[in-house]
Write an enzyme that holds these catalytic residues in place. Structure first.
Site, PDB file in Angstrom:
ATOM      1  CG  ASP A  54      -2.063  25.610 -38.304  1.00 46.07           C
ATOM      2  OD1 ASP A  54      -2.058  26.661 -38.969  1.00 46.07           O
ATOM      3  OD2 ASP A  54      -3.102  24.973 -38.049  1.00 46.07           O
ATOM      4  CE1 TYR A  82      -2.294  18.646 -43.378  1.00 43.86           C
ATOM      5  CE2 TYR A  82      -4.200  18.104 -44.714  1.00 43.86           C
ATOM      6  CZ  TYR A  82      -3.170  18.967 -44.388  1.00 43.86           C
ATOM      7  OH  TYR A  82      -3.032  20.145 -45.073  1.00 43.86           O
ATOM      8  CG  ASP A  96      -3.921  24.551 -32.274  1.00 45.28           C
ATOM      9  OD1 ASP A  96      -4.136  25.423 -31.414  1.00 45.28           O
ATOM     10  OD2 ASP A  96      -3.202  24.762 -33.278  1.00 45.28           O
ATOM     11  NE  ARG A 188      -5.480  25.346 -36.501  1.00 46.81           N
ATOM     12  CZ  ARG A 188      -5.496  26.678 -36.439  1.00 46.81           C
ATOM     13  NH1 ARG A 188      -5.796  27.280 -35.304  1.00 46.81           N
ATOM     14  NH2 ARG A 188      -5.213  27.412 -37.493  1.00 46.81           N
TER      15      ARG A 188
END
Length: 241
Positions: A54, A82, A96, A188
């Site tokens: 993203d 991550y 987000d 997310r």
């Protein structure tokens, strides 16, 4: 990150190179591909990425050139790792910082033990709704295009696997975490569902991809560092091509 001196002059971009890039904040994955592709001009060379990040995420983006673009699906299928930060006590439509907070929740009574125990409920194979603001296509149109027009977005669950999910810092409303997961996992959505499982809300405020398969962010180049090197090699690249 690699030392600048580690960029060598033995690349064979036409035959195929795998390039590890540290995607900057607020760049799309296609921005990175475009910047690298443009560095090769006037030589026309295939360039693609193996796994979208993203715009508000940073970290490891695998770029393939030349004949190696045929292996993009293989690299994309690898396990990902991550690190990130979520904000507990609120939600946003995009899950987000792309959109503003639309709901707030009190944090009274939520303990660190509850937060850590909550991670366990997301381990293994889970069903996940992608965010409405995502690049998934339905009937030829990306979901985020519909969402930005305020239209109702049809979403279908997808099975993903979360192999590791740990909390590394808790200073409410912020929670730092590390996740190891399968291809196609939306962090997310994981964060949004994490908040809902606590009868609360959460949104993602920071995300960095640190690993994809056996490739690590610590071995990645900065975009412009590599672009400038490619431009300096144009004569050699044209000869090789």
């Amino acid at each position: 990150m690699p030392d600048k001196n580690s960029i060598h002059k033995e690349f064979n971009f036409s035959e195929g190179e795998l390039l590890l890039i540290n995607k900057p904040y607020n760049w799309t994955s296609f921005d990175v591909v475009g910047k690298i592709r443009n560095a090769f001009k006037p030589l026309k060379l295939k360039v693609g990425h193996a796994g979208t990040l993203d715009p508000l995420a940073t970290g490891l983006l695998i770029i393939c050139t030349g004949k190696l673009t045929k292996q993009i699906d293989t690299f994309q299928a690898e396990e990902k790792e991550y690190t990130g930060t979520m904000v507990l006590g609120a939600t946003t439509p995009s899950y987000d910082l792309e959109t503003a907070v639309d709901q707030s929740f009190p944090l009274d009574g939520i303990t660190e033990d509850q937060i850590r125990a909550n991670c366990e409920t997301f381990l293994g194979e889970i069903n996940q709704f992608p965010p409405a603001h995502s690049a998934i296509k339905i009937n030829g149109e990306r979901l985020y295009e519909k969402a930005r027009r305020g239209e109702e977005v049809e979403r279908r669950t997808r099975k993903v696997t979360v192999n590791e999910f740990e909390i590394t810092r808790t200073e409410l409303p912020e929670i730092d975490f590390r996740v190891v997961c399968s291809k196609g996992t939306y962090i997310r959505s994981l964060v949004h569902d994490f908040g809902a499982a606590l009868n609360n809300g959460a949104y993602l405020s920071k995300l960095t991809r640190t690993r994809s398969g056996n490739f690590n962010l610590t071995d990645a180049y900065e975009v412009m560092e590599l672009v400038n090197h490619i431009r300096s090699l144009k004569t050699e690249i044209a000869t090789v091509g």
